[in-house]
Design a protein around this motif. Sequence first.
Motif, PDB file in Angstrom:
ATOM      1  N   THR A  21       2.037   1.400  -7.291  1.00  0.00           N
ATOM      2  CA  THR A  21       1.465   0.599  -6.223  1.00  0.00           C
ATOM      3  C   THR A  21       1.655  -0.874  -6.540  1.00  0.00           C
ATOM      4  N   ASP A  59       5.515  -1.874  10.781  1.00  0.00           N
ATOM      5  CA  ASP A  59       5.590  -0.444  10.512  1.00  0.00           C
ATOM      6  C   ASP A  59       6.944   0.071  10.974  1.00  0.00           C
ATOM      7  N   SER A  75       5.079   4.183   1.183  1.00  0.00           N
ATOM      8  CA  SER A  75       4.033   3.982   2.170  1.00  0.00           C
ATOM      9  C   SER A  75       3.424   2.604   1.982  1.00  0.00           C
ATOM     10  N   ARG A  76       2.732   2.148   3.012  1.00  0.00           N
ATOM     11  CA  ARG A  76       2.054   0.861   2.919  1.00  0.00           C
ATOM     12  C   ARG A  76       0.663   0.981   3.514  1.00  0.00           C
ATOM     13  N   ASP A  77      -0.227   0.145   3.038  1.00  0.00           N
ATOM     14  CA  ASP A  77      -1.577   0.059   3.570  1.00  0.00           C
ATOM     15  C   ASP A  77      -1.844  -1.411   3.829  1.00  0.00           C
ATOM     16  N   ASN A  78      -1.719  -1.816   5.076  1.00  0.00           N
ATOM     17  CA  ASN A  78      -1.852  -3.231   5.402  1.00  0.00           C
ATOM     18  C   ASN A  78      -3.279  -3.740   5.218  1.00  0.00           C
ATOM     19  N   THR A  79      -4.263  -2.851   5.334  1.00  0.00           N
ATOM     20  CA  THR A  79      -5.643  -3.274   5.122  1.00  0.00           C
ATOM     21  C   THR A  79      -5.893  -3.644   3.676  1.00  0.00           C
ATOM     22  N   LYS A  80      -5.145  -3.044   2.754  1.00  0.00           N
ATOM     23  CA  LYS A  80      -5.262  -3.343   1.331  1.00  0.00           C
ATOM     24  C   LYS A  80      -4.138  -4.229   0.818  1.00  0.00           C
ATOM     25  N   THR A  82      -0.972  -3.475   0.297  1.00  0.00           N
ATOM     26  CA  THR A  82      -0.287  -2.745  -0.754  1.00  0.00           C
ATOM     27  C   THR A  82       0.910  -1.975  -0.220  1.00  0.00           C
TER      28      THR A  82
END
Length: 127
Positions: A21, A59, A75-80, A82
């Motif tokens: 990550t 995305d 994968s990505r997590d825009n809220t974090k 990361t």
Amino acid sequence: QLHFVESGGGLVQPGGSLRLTCTASGFTLDDYAVGWFRQAPGKGRDEVSCINYIHGNSDGKTDYADSVKGRFTISRDNTKNTVSLQMNSLKPEDTAIYYCGAVWREATCVATRVNYWGQGIQITGST
């Protein structure tokens, strides 16, 4: 201050799994194509996977090197803020230093245009 920090990884037996990550600080990852690259000893830094940037929507399409298709998932997590790389069924030939990279609003991940690099994490696919 701008940071792009990698975590996870390490030594694993062939066939095992690891997750890397990268966490961005000081910039917003959804303005970038984000990807993972690896560099084996004596070789160049090659793209492993990328989430492409699409204007107005970060995305975008995902790309994978042929050598990792079906085994690795980006994968990505825009809220974090990361981006992650799930690596399954690891092989000895996966051994390399792995880097995350972010490219400002680029359609694809291009190593020579990376704005921010992670510090690199050694992944060893055999012991």
